[in-house]
Design a protein around this motif. Structure first.
Motif, PDB file in Angstrom:
ATOM      1  N   GLU A   1      10.290   2.855   6.710  1.00 30.80           N
ATOM      2  CA  GLU A   1       8.882   3.142   6.369  1.00 30.80           C
ATOM      3  C   GLU A   1       8.603   2.771   4.913  1.00 30.80           C
ATOM      4  O   GLU A   1       7.580   2.149   4.605  1.00 30.80           O
ATOM      5  N   ALA A   2       9.514   3.187   4.054  1.00 25.99           N
ATOM      6  CA  ALA A   2       9.333   2.876   2.638  1.00 25.99           C
ATOM      7  C   ALA A   2       9.263   1.374   2.439  1.00 25.99           C
ATOM      8  O   ALA A   2       8.401   0.862   1.702  1.00 25.99           O
ATOM      9  N   ALA A   3      10.164   0.670   3.145  1.00 29.91           N
ATOM     10  CA  ALA A   3      10.182  -0.789   3.019  1.00 29.91           C
ATOM     11  C   ALA A   3       8.849  -1.374   3.467  1.00 29.91           C
ATOM     12  O   ALA A   3       8.292  -2.266   2.809  1.00 29.91           O
ATOM     13  N   ASP A   4       8.331  -0.866   4.559  1.00 32.44           N
ATOM     14  CA  ASP A   4       7.041  -1.353   5.067  1.00 32.44           C
ATOM     15  C   ASP A   4       5.935  -1.129   4.050  1.00 32.44           C
ATOM     16  O   ASP A   4       5.080  -1.995   3.832  1.00 32.44           O
ATOM     17  N   GLN A   5       5.938   0.074   3.456  1.00 33.21           N
ATOM     18  CA  GLN A   5       4.911   0.382   2.448  1.00 33.21           C
ATOM     19  C   GLN A   5       4.988  -0.599   1.279  1.00 33.21           C
ATOM     20  O   GLN A   5       3.977  -1.051   0.759  1.00 33.21           O
ATOM     21  N   ILE A   6       6.221  -0.895   0.876  1.00 33.00           N
ATOM     22  CA  ILE A   6       6.368  -1.825  -0.247  1.00 33.00           C
ATOM     23  C   ILE A   6       5.834  -3.196   0.142  1.00 33.00           C
ATOM     24  O   ILE A   6       5.091  -3.833  -0.605  1.00 33.00           O
ATOM     25  N   VAL A   7       6.189  -3.629   1.359  1.00 28.63           N
ATOM     26  CA  VAL A   7       5.724  -4.935   1.828  1.00 28.63           C
ATOM     27  C   VAL A   7       4.195  -4.954   1.896  1.00 28.63           C
ATOM     28  O   VAL A   7       3.549  -5.913   1.471  1.00 28.63           O
ATOM     29  N   ALA A   8       3.629  -3.846   2.384  1.00 33.36           N
ATOM     30  CA  ALA A   8       2.185  -3.777   2.529  1.00 33.36           C
ATOM     31  C   ALA A   8       1.475  -3.646   1.196  1.00 33.36           C
ATOM     32  O   ALA A   8       0.256  -3.768   1.100  1.00 33.36           O
ATOM     33  N   GLY A   9       2.231  -3.322   0.172  1.00 30.46           N
ATOM     34  CA  GLY A   9       1.635  -3.204  -1.148  1.00 30.46           C
ATOM     35  C   GLY A   9       1.108  -1.819  -1.450  1.00 30.46           C
ATOM     36  O   GLY A   9       0.525  -1.583  -2.514  1.00 30.46           O
TER      37      GLY A   9
ATOM     38  N   LEU B   1       2.926   0.741  -1.889  1.00 28.83           N
ATOM     39  CA  LEU B   1       3.884   1.456  -2.746  1.00 28.83           C
ATOM     40  C   LEU B   1       4.382   0.495  -3.823  1.00 28.83           C
ATOM     41  O   LEU B   1       4.911  -0.576  -3.529  1.00 28.83           O
ATOM     42  N   ASP B   2       4.151   0.872  -5.070  1.00 29.76           N
ATOM     43  CA  ASP B   2       4.606   0.036  -6.182  1.00 29.76           C
ATOM     44  C   ASP B   2       5.800   0.717  -6.838  1.00 29.76           C
ATOM     45  O   ASP B   2       5.656   1.733  -7.516  1.00 29.76           O
ATOM     46  N   VAL B   3       6.958   0.192  -6.597  1.00 23.88           N
ATOM     47  CA  VAL B   3       8.180   0.856  -7.078  1.00 23.88           C
ATOM     48  C   VAL B   3       8.200   0.932  -8.602  1.00 23.88           C
ATOM     49  O   VAL B   3       8.587   1.934  -9.196  1.00 23.88           O
ATOM     50  N   MET B   4       7.771  -0.141  -9.263  1.00 27.36           N
ATOM     51  CA  MET B   4       7.782  -0.121 -10.727  1.00 27.36           C
ATOM     52  C   MET B   4       6.959   1.041 -11.267  1.00 27.36           C
ATOM     53  O   MET B   4       7.335   1.687 -12.239  1.00 27.36           O
ATOM     54  N   ALA B   5       5.829   1.275 -10.585  1.00 24.64           N
ATOM     55  CA  ALA B   5       4.983   2.372 -11.042  1.00 24.64           C
ATOM     56  C   ALA B   5       5.669   3.709 -10.831  1.00 24.64           C
ATOM     57  O   ALA B   5       5.599   4.606 -11.682  1.00 24.64           O
ATOM     58  N   VAL B   6       6.360   3.815  -9.693  1.00 29.44           N
ATOM     59  CA  VAL B   6       7.087   5.062  -9.429  1.00 29.44           C
ATOM     60  C   VAL B   6       8.135   5.286 -10.504  1.00 29.44           C
ATOM     61  O   VAL B   6       8.285   6.373 -11.057  1.00 29.44           O
TER      62      VAL B   6
END
Lengths: 411, 315, 700
Positions: free
Chosen positions: C356-364, C366-371
């Motif tokens: 799910e997390a991976a999907d969110q990142i792909v979908a944009g 979830l921005d990991v850098m911001a986290v």
């Protein structure tokens, strides 16, 4: 025939002069192989070495600064060798000389006018070196103690005395206060600093830098060594002066003649009624005096305080031997020999910094240089012998052996 | 102050230390004796020792075999000796300076190889300490005698065995006679058909071999490590000891024992907390060696041709 | 006869010598030191802050298309090996796949240079490949950037590529450079989610190499993900300070497991050591960069794969189409450059959460850098391992540091300690940011002075004269180079009284470490006798002895310390004999200082007597017996000087190395009894608090 012979002699002399350079070249070629194995371009490395030692103001200054103690120690070594004793104790004599100079400078430097303070420091250092050198001389003359043994041992004793004094009685009070306890003395008062070349130039009113004087290229660098600020100090003048004095002493005085006679043939000298024992003590004393003077000059001209004894003596006891023998044990030959050998040492360091090859590689190459230079000596001597047998009359008519040192004399 | 330490234990300790510490000095100084007896001064002992120490160590480091290490050290020592032969004998170079050149070369080369091949200080398993055990009983456990004589490694015993061997070689064999002859009067030796330079080559090479072994006795027997310039001038002391011993193996042995025992003594003086500055303690062996030689019961008999190169038909 | 021949030979040789001497034309010494190793301080810092610049990064499909290739020659220069199971292998494998697809070696030629840890060598390799006519030359490491930028303009028809980087050199007018990077924090975040969901103990161990580049991205992402899935989770991060130190990585893994970690991860080629430990102990491992399951199929539960195929084929195709550079690529989850692989055996819920997390990142969404930026700073492992004590590395400009050392960089003591710290700094920032030069064995002070001047003259920013004997020369030279920082020690004298403003002074308070060692030794000794092998009773060594004696005395006044000095810093043989003497006098613990002690450590090793070290890590000389070390850590001191220098403040301060500021760290061996270590640690604390005052007794 006469001009032809002169011509030939000139060429012979020239070849003799060039021989050591050939040796250095061969050593460098072997070194080049090692350098290549280390992945360093030997041409670049050697360029860094030669240019580093002689090619610029700073390089020249470094070389000359290094040549000063080499020259003074070398003179002492030469006197001892000429007198038939081998002085391996210059290291220790230099240390005790430096210690006394430091002591006098710190204690009395403030009270005395500058030049007197410097003179006192030189006299004190030289005297202490002389005393330290006279001990092995005395032991040899009176008790048959071999001087190689006693001088090697006395080097260690001098080092320990140095450490003892510097971490106790002579330590810089500031060190104790700061709690760092570094074994070095206080700085000598500035009044007893031997003037640097730049100071002398200034007092002569020469203040133009090379650029301002309109000098460029190598001439500019040479000018800069003498005028612009560098570490080069008047110890150089002192050392050259001493070399001339030693030459006069050894070749123009009776005592000097005696020393050389004893060195050449002890038995014959004894037979001729010379007091061999006294001469041995004398040559060791003088030898020690020059090493002590080297210590004094290092302190007054360069370091301005005494620190770890081995860091002040810095191997000059041994490199001084090399310089002396490169100079054919002739006081005037020692001047260029010290400068060239000093340049080799300084250039080696510069080469290490330019290429970041290990320092020790340069040491190994320098070892090769020393070995090969003395090897080529063989050819020089062979030529000399041949010549002697050819024009025996001419050789006899030479006034002294100043210009053709015989091989026996250096033994 | 530790009450458990009896005077006897301390004296035993000093002698034990002295015997062990003398090992490298004996090898190097006996080797130098051969060299000087034949008329060649080798001031490069320290450099040869460093090369021996390195090659011995490196061989053990790579193969794990101290015996191979010893052989490597001996071989490289012989090679260094040969270099000196070429320079000092064949080309008749000034001997005081050729030794210094060799020393610089050995010091530089051993450190360079150490940097390139090993890089950091490492330990190895060198020669073990022998305890002479047979069926649960060890000679080393004998009171007094055990500590004094049976707790060293093979290289220490080798050093002491070398002394009578060298004495025999020098004084009871024809070759020894030749060595002494070419050191004393090469012209005379030459006139009776002795090949002066060949004898000198042999003697100096033996000296080099022993110096190499002396280095190995440090790196793979006493310390089991190698570090740049680990001899720290020990080779020069060894040269001095030859003069102390008046060019006789037994005299050299006595000198080495005196020097190292006093060194052991000064260490004990410090360890026992006697009120002497450490520098003064460290000075003791050097001082006492000079004083001992100044005692008027013996005169040195320097080989007359020492440092004098020989060339047929000259002189 | 042949005199003429002789003469001419000599003349030729002399001429040759003369040519060598004058090879460079004008005798300018400054030219000489500028060899190829000298780094032009240019675009380096951009690579360092890669994660902040996302502007012109092109997305490219991971799908490779090499069908149109007729003929191409690709060369790659890599910092490690093609079998490193990590950074280098990932890209090499991609190239091999492309080669196969394109039709084999005849069509698609690959040349590679591995283990190019020496940047100078790499530069040479890059140039050679370009000269040999390779179409695409890849410099697979941030550290190669500077050299590549120097080479690239000479070969306008050759395509160059490098990473991790976003700088294609356009500002410098370069048109033939591609840059690429891996957004490792994305996969790291996903892996963190997975790990937190799987962990039962809530403790996760991370074995990092150096806190920089894609390893840092991965680990930052990982910690953020783990914390997001379970805010209670404890993620212990340790850095080994090197990319290749497998032994230390193994040791780090062991430490993590001892600290309770039940899942491990890590990055760079060093992790093979850690994976070995994980495999042995049956601890699950999450990999990154390359597929590491070949090493331990049972425990590698998940991998973030770097798939370079798309980027590489695009670069090649662009080259063939006449476009030689100008694009920056990124591997992301979205473009398929990063691929998450999960083992079949895993708990389905955990995998779903990660997916799910991976999907969110792909979908944009979830921005990991911001986290990462928003999250609290990650918890660092408290377990102390020698190399793990990482300093806080500030941002610095490129700097050139020169060391003048009295002994060698391998002396296991004074000189090595500062050199090691400087190398550690260099490893952190890279060789193009921190340039090091050094001169060893400078026992001759005159030579040292020349070295100091030469370094200052050739533009080094910070010149460190690592010995009190160099002070006088330093003060003479310093005024001539007002914009160069100088430093020396041990001392407290910055020369302010003499009007010198650009000299730092430093002093390790050796009595502090000595005191703690003394406390430790007094607690450990059974017979009540300790032997100390000193060099010369002065300076640093004297402080150490004073502290040691005080520490022993304050702990147990009955314990006796036998002190001996060898009178020299390098006499290993005498130091060995001193150690022997101490043993005969009954000592059951030994200590000592300066480089001579390697001899004494050899004896300790042989007799199996514990050794307390000081200055540098001395365990190489006696790995079984060095039970504790007062490690001089110069990192902070050096960094402080560098930062100060770059702020235009060139000197004037005294820097101390103390226990409090981390300049001295105590390293204890695991085998030590707990109460002894506790007592020593209490002493450390006491010194830091100021509750313990170290009183030196007067000695001879």
């Amino acid at each position: 025939m006469q001009p032809g012979r002169l011509d030939r002699r000139f060429i012979e002399q020239l070849i003799n002069l060039l021989m050591p350079f050939l040796a250095v070249l061969i050593a460098f070629l072997i070194g080049a192989v090692i350098l290549l194995l280390q992945g360093v371009n030997p041409l670049e490395a050697y360029q860094a070495m030669i240019v580093g030692a002689f090619g610029s103001k700073n390089g020249l200054a470094d070389t000359l600064v290094k040549a000063i103690p080499l020259m003074l120690v070398g003179l002492g070594i030469a006197i001892a060798f000429r007198g038939g004793v081998i002085n391996i104790g210059a290291e220790g004599q230099l240390i005790v000389g430096a210690l006394v100079t430091t002591f006098l400078g710190v204690q009395l430097g403030e009270q005395l006018p500058g030049f007197l303070g410097i003179a006192l420091g030189l006299v004190g250092g030289g005297a202490m070196g002389a005393i330290w050198g006279s001990i092995p001389g005395f032991l040899k003359a009176r008790l048959g103690v071999n001087e190689i043994l006693s001088t090697i041992m006395m080097n260690q004793i001098a080092i320990q005395i140095g450490f003892y004094l510097l971490r106790g009685p002579m330590i810089d009070p500031a060190e104790v206060e700061a709690g760092t306890n570094i074994p070095h003395s206080a700085r000598l008062p500035r009044t007893v600093d031997m003037p640097r070349f730049t100071d002398m130039a200034q007092s002569l009113g020469i203040t133009n830098s090379a650029e301002e004087a309109g000098l460029s290229g190598y001439l500019g660098e040479l000018y800069a060594v003498l005028v612009e600020p560098s570490r080069l100090h008047s110890g150089l003048i002192f050392a050259v002066l001493m070399a001339v004095l030693v030459y006069i002493f050894l070749w123009r005085t009776t005592i000097g003649y005696r020393i050389r006679a004893v060195g050449l043939n002890t038995a014959a000298s004894r037979y001729a009624g010379m007091q061999v024992e006294r001469t041995v003590v004398l040559s060791m004393t003088l030898s020690g005096m020059f090493a002590g003077l080297a210590g004094a000059v290092e302190i007054l001209g360069l370091h301005h305080r005494m620190f770890e004894p081995t860091a002040v003596s810095a191997g000059y006891g041994f490199s001084g031997i090399v310089a002396a023998l490169f100079g054919k044990l002739h006081p005037l030959g020692i001047i260029p020999a010290s400068i060239l050998f000093g340049g080799l040492l300084v250039g080696g360091d510069k080469m290490q910094r330019a290429t970041q090859i290990p320092q020790v590689l340069i040491l190994a190459i320098l070892g090769l240089v020393v070995l090969l230079v003395i090897t080529t000596d063989y050819f020089v001597r062979r030529r000399a012998n041949r010549r002697v047998s050819v024009d025996a009359e001419a050789a006899e008519s030479l006034p002294d052996d100043a210009h053709t040192p015989s091989p026996e004399a250096s033994a | 102050m530790n009450e458990d330490l009896t005077t006897l234990a301390i004296i035993l300790g000093i002698i034990h230390s002295g015997i062990r510490l003398a090992t490298p000095y004996i090898y190097a100084a006996v080797g130098e004796t051969f060299s000087q007896r034949s008329g060649v001064l080798n001031l490069g002992v320290d450099g040869i020792m460093l090369m021996g120490a390195f090659f011995g160590f490196y061989t053990v480091f790579e193969t794990g075999s101290p015996v191979l290490g010893l052989l490597a050290a001996a071989a490289v020592g012989a090679l260094m000796g040969l270099i000196l032969c070429v320079v000092s004998i064949t080309f008749q170079a000034e001997q005081g300076i050729s030794g210094i050149g060799l020393y610089m070369f050995g010091l530089g080369m051993s450190s360079l190889l150490f940097k390139t091949l090993i890089g950091s200080v490492e330990g190895v398993q060198g020669f073990p300490i022998l305890r002479f055990c047979m069926g649960g009983f060890c000679l080393a456990d004998l009171p007094i005698v055990g500590e004094l004589f049976f707790e060293y490694n093979i290289m220490t015993y080798g050093a002491y065995a070398l002394v009578p061997l060298s004495w025999y070689l020098l004084n009871r064999t024809t070759w020894g006679l030749k060595v002494r002859a070419v050191g004393q009067n090469p012209e005379a030796a030459d006139s009776v058909g002795v090949n002066v330079n060949r004898v000198r080559y042999a003697a100096v090479t033996i000296g080099g071999t022993l110096a190499g072994i002396a280095g190995a006795s440090l790196s793979i027997s006493l310390l089991n490590i190698f570090q740049e310039n680990m001899t720290n001038g020990l080779g020069f002391i060894a040269v001095a000891l030859v003069y102390f011993g008046s060019w006789r193996p037994v005299g050299v042995l006595l000198g080495a024992l005196l020097f190292s025992t006093v060194n052991a003594l000064q260490l004990w003086v410090q360890v026992l907390g006697l009120n002497i500055p450490s520098d003064v303690a460290v000075m003791m062996p050097y001082l006492l060696t000079i004083i001992a030689l100044a005692l008027p019961f013996r005169r040195a008999l320097q080989p007359r041709a020492l440092t004098k190169p020989f060339a047929r038909g000259e002189n | 006869m042949n005199r003429k021949t002789w003469l001419s030979v000599i003349w030729v040789m002399l001429l040759a010598a003369f040519l060598i001497a004058c090879g460079g034309g004008a005798p300018e010494p400054d030219d000489v030191s500028e060899t190829e190793t000298t780094v032009e301080e240019e675009p380096v810092e951009e690579a360092e802050v890669v994660e902040e610049e996302e502007a012109a990064v092109e997305d490219v499909s991971a799908e490779a298309d090499v069908s149109d290739i007729d003929q191409v020659r690709v060369a790659i220069v890599m910092p490690s090996t093609i079998t490193d199971l990590a950074w280098s292998q990932a890209i090499y494998d991609a190239l091999l796949r492309l080669q196969e697809e394109a039709g084999g070696e005849e069509v698609f030629e690959i040349a590679f240079s591995e283990s190019m840890f020496n940047v100078t060598d790499a530069a040479a390799a890059i140039r050679d490949y370009a000269e040999e006519g390779y179409d695409v030359v890849i410099a697979h490491g941030t550290q190669y950037g500077t050299s590549m930028f120097e080479v690239a303009p000479d070969f306008p028809d050759t395509t160059f590529a490098w990473g991790t980087a976003v700088d294609t050199g356009e500002d410098q007018g370069l048109e033939n450079v591609f840059a690429y990077e891996a957004r490792a924090e994305e996969g790291g975040y996903v892996a963190g989610i997975l790990a937190s969901n799987l962990s039962e103990s809530g403790v996760i161990g991370v074995v990092g190499p150096v806190e920089a580049g894609d390893a840092k991205l991965y680990i930052d992402g990982f910690v953020a993900g783990a914390m997001a899935a379970n805010p209670e989770a404890q993620v212990n991060v340790s850095y080994t300070g090197s990319f290749g130190d497998t032994a230390l990585a193994a040791e780090a893994a062991n430490t993590h497991i001892q600290a309770g970690a039940d899942i491990l991860t890590g990055s760079a080629q060093q992790v093979v050591g850690a994976i070995g430990v994980a495999n042995e102990q049956g601890i699950p491992w999450i990999g990154t960069q390359s597929d590491q399951s070949s090493l331990a199929p049972d425990i590698v539960i998940s991998t973030q794969l770097y798939v370079w195929d798309g980027v590489m084929s695009d670069i090649i195709n662009k080259h063939l189409a006449g476009e030689n550079g100008g694009t920056a690529y990124a591997l992301t989850l979205a473009n398929g450059g990063l691929v998450m692989e999960f083992s079949d055996t895993l708990d389905a819920d955990a995998v779903t959460a990660a997916q799910e997390a991976a999907d969110q990142i792909v979908a944009g969404s979830l921005d990991v850098m911001a986290v990462i930026a928003g999250e609290a700073p990650m918890e660092e492992s408290e377990e102390s391992m020698a190399e793990e004590e990482m300093a806080d590395f500030p941002e610095i400009e490129p700097v050139r540091v020169a060391l003048v050392l009295p002994s060698t960089t391998t002396d296991l003591a004074w000189s090595q300690s500062i050199y090691d710290s400087l190398v550690e700094i260099q490893e952190h920032y890279g060789e193009d940011v921190v340039e090091i030069a050094f001169s060893e064995s400078m026992f001759n002070v005159t030579d040292a002075a020349a070295a100091i001047r030469d370094y200052a003259d050739s533009g080094y920013d910070l010149v460190i004269a690592h010995g009190a004997q160099y002070g006088t020369s330093l003060f003479e030279l310093a005024p001539d180079f007002p914009e160069t920082s100088f430093a020396w020690g041990t001392t407290t004298n910055t020369g302010e009284e003499e009007g010198v403003t650009n000299v730092f002074a430093y002093e390790p308070r050796a009595e502090q470490g000595g005191y703690v060692s003394g406390v430790l030794a007094a607690n450990l000794t059974e017979v009540g006798i300790i032997g100390l092998v000193g060099p010369v009773d002065a300076g640093d060594a004297k402080l150490h002895v004073d502290g040691f004696l005080a520490g022993v005395k304050d702990t147990d006044a009955d314990v006796q310390v036998n002190v001996s000095f060898t009178g020299s810093f390098g006499d290993t043989a005498l130091a060995a004999e001193a150690a022997n003497t101490h043993l005969q006098a009954g000592a059951d613990i030994l200590t000592g200082s300066s480089q001579q002690v390697v001899g004494a450590i050899g004896i300790a090793q042989e007799n199996n007597i514990p050794w307390l070290g000081i200055q540098a890590d001395q365990s190489p000389a006696g790995q079984d017996v060095v039970i504790a070390t007062v490690l001089y850590d110069w990192t902070d001191t050096l960094l402080e000087m560098i930062v100060s220098n770059q702020a235009g403040d060139y000197g004037g301060r005294v820097l101390q190395l103390t226990l409090e500021n981390g300049g001295q760290t105590m390293v204890y061996d695991d085998s030590l009894p707990a109460d002894a270590v506790e007592a020593a640690m209490a002493a450390e604390q006491g010194i830091i608090d100021g509750t313990i005052e170290i009183v030196a007794e007067p000695r001879n």
